[in-house]
Design an enzyme around this catalytic site. Structure first.
Site, PDB file in Angstrom:
ATOM      1  CG  HIS A  72      -2.303  -0.688   1.045  1.00 14.88           C
ATOM      2  ND1 HIS A  72      -3.459  -0.193   1.098  1.00 14.88           N
ATOM      3  CD2 HIS A  72      -2.336  -2.076   0.772  1.00 14.88           C
ATOM      4  CE1 HIS A  72      -4.369  -1.156   0.890  1.00 14.88           C
ATOM      5  NE2 HIS A  72      -3.812  -2.234   0.668  1.00 14.88           N
ATOM      6  CB  VAL A  76       0.104   5.709  -2.715  1.00 11.83           C
ATOM      7  CG1 VAL A  76      -0.579   7.219  -2.497  1.00 11.83           C
ATOM      8  CG2 VAL A  76      -1.187   4.870  -2.878  1.00 11.83           C
ATOM      9  CD  GLU A  91      -0.279   7.593   1.062  1.00  6.56           C
ATOM     10  OE1 GLU A  91      -0.041   6.256   1.098  1.00  6.56           O
ATOM     11  OE2 GLU A  91       0.490   8.408   0.589  1.00  6.56           O
ATOM     12  N   PRO A 165      -5.723  -1.056  -5.237  1.00  9.99           N
ATOM     13  CG  PRO A 165      -4.680  -2.718  -6.460  1.00  9.99           C
ATOM     14  CD  PRO A 165      -4.337  -1.813  -5.566  1.00  9.99           C
ATOM     15  CG  HIS A 195      -3.459 -12.501  -2.011  1.00  8.27           C
ATOM     16  ND1 HIS A 195      -4.386 -11.890  -2.880  1.00  8.27           N
ATOM     17  CD2 HIS A 195      -3.011 -11.394  -1.134  1.00  8.27           C
ATOM     18  CE1 HIS A 195      -4.340 -10.515  -2.985  1.00  8.27           C
ATOM     19  NE2 HIS A 195      -3.785 -10.275  -1.842  1.00  8.27           N
ATOM     20  CB  THR A 196       0.593 -18.319  -0.566  1.00 10.35           C
ATOM     21  OG1 THR A 196       0.624 -19.612  -0.065  1.00 10.35           O
ATOM     22  CG2 THR A 196       1.638 -17.429  -0.065  1.00 10.35           C
ATOM     23  CB  THR A 247      -1.229 -24.569   2.913  1.00 14.92           C
ATOM     24  OG1 THR A 247      -1.126 -23.644   1.637  1.00 14.92           O
ATOM     25  CG2 THR A 247      -1.334 -25.856   2.747  1.00 14.92           C
ATOM     26  CG  ASP A 252       1.841 -23.411   0.254  1.00 11.42           C
ATOM     27  OD1 ASP A 252       1.167 -22.471  -0.295  1.00 11.42           O
ATOM     28  OD2 ASP A 252       1.308 -24.325   0.848  1.00 11.42           O
TER      29      ASP A 252
END
Length: 328
Positions: A72, A76, A91, A165, A195-196, A247, A252
């Site tokens: 983030h 910006v 922000e 996003p 995002h794992t 997981t 991973d």
């Protein structure tokens, strides 16, 4: 013939990734040096590493939270710690920032760094190396961090809401954002692999369960068993749900495997598997754990090197939450 073709494609992509790993570390072109604090604050990395171990041991979810906080910040105005400024209209107060966490970790590290190396290390550099050590703390790769960023003095909520996003974008929107920051399609797919681990609030994806695109139905891309789970889990918008349902505490390639099964939690994740520009990379990474880790390290270096020309003449803040007083 089909099997041969699939193998050839995989080998071709593997070769591409190996080249990408090497070329993704443009050390000769990096403006920031690796030895910036070698004399002025030689214990910086030791301090950050020890503090991160303490915090993550107490709360594992702070690791992905700090990786997200770093992202983030960098999208910006570049990596200038503007996300850490805490004032009306900053922000940090943006709608896009309302679920950000980890600010107290950076302030804790900053206090210790100031004790050992007063008025020397920027909050921007602390946040960048903390994101690296957060990745390490959950089993991710190591990479060398170049230093010398300055702390910005400007922070606007409206800029964060325009750029960060939300999880509702299409791949073209994401690519345009990444390209505007000097990143590419490979960086998009690889950095999405963060995002794992981590979690998000159900509010960010409930529309996919009950009223996708105004249809009053769920998103048909969702695996039906996963949909059933999410409907039970996300009855309340304030509930948290793991980004990787299989997981969630392991760094991973399961995230990419989930996309193949219709188990991408955020729309922006799932669309990576249906867009022809990103789908082949997703497919290849499902079986390339070592390559993924190397590419992730390379893309994080590129992310951390985003510098906004408006922030070049910044400062080294005494407190990460506020700009220095005049005459400091």
């Amino acid at each position: 013939m089909k099997s041969f073709s699939s193998t050839a494609t995989l080998l071709s992509l593997t070769a591409f990734f190996l080249v990408a790993v090497v070329s993704a570390f443009p050390f000769d072109d990096i403006d920031l040096p690796f030895d910036y604090y070698s004399l002025s604050c030689p214990k910086l990395e030791e301090i950050v590493h020890n503090k991160m171990e303490e915090w993550v041991k107490k709360d594992y979810t702070l690791a992905p939270a700090l990786m997200r906080l770093h992202f983030h910040d960098c999208v910006v105005r570049g990596c200038d710690a503007s996300i850490l400024l805490d004032h009306e209209g900053s922000e940090k107060s943006a709608k896009a920032s309302k679920t950000l966490r980890g600010f107290e970790v950076i302030e804790d590290i900053k206090r210790e760094v100031e004790r050992v190396c007063p008025r020397t290390v920027s909050c921007a550099d602390i946040l960048t190396v903390a994101a690296r050590d957060a990745t390490l703390a959950v089993g991710g790769p190591f990479w060398m961090v170049p230093y010398g960023r300055k702390d910005g003095t400007v922070s606007y909520a409206k800029e964060a809401d325009q750029l960060v996003p939300t999880g509702h974008e299409v791949v073209t929107d994401l690519l345009e954002l990444f390209q505007s920051k000097g990143l590419n399609v490979l960086d998009l797919v690889v950095l999405s692999g963060a995002h794992t681990i981590g979690r998000t609030t159900c509010e960010s994806m409930q529309y996919r369960l009950y009223n996708y695109n105004g249809t009053r139905k769920s998103d048909s891309r969702l695996d039906h068993l996963y949909l059933n789970y999410l409907e039970r889990k996300c009855r309340w918008a304030s509930e948290y749900v793991d980004l990787d349902a299989v997981t969630p505490k392991k760094f991973d390639v399961q995230y990419y495997k989930n996309l193949q099964k219709g188990m991408g939690l955020l729309l922006t994740d799932q669309l990576l598997y249906s867009d022809p520009r990103t789908a082949p990379i997703v497919t290849a990474l499902t079986t390339q754990s070592d390559v993924f880790e190397n590419l992730f390290a390379a893309s994080m270096v590129k992310l951390g090197n985003i510098q906004d020309y408006l922030s070049v003449d910044g400062e080294v803040r005494l407190s990460c939450a506020s700009v220095n007083s005049p005459g400091y």
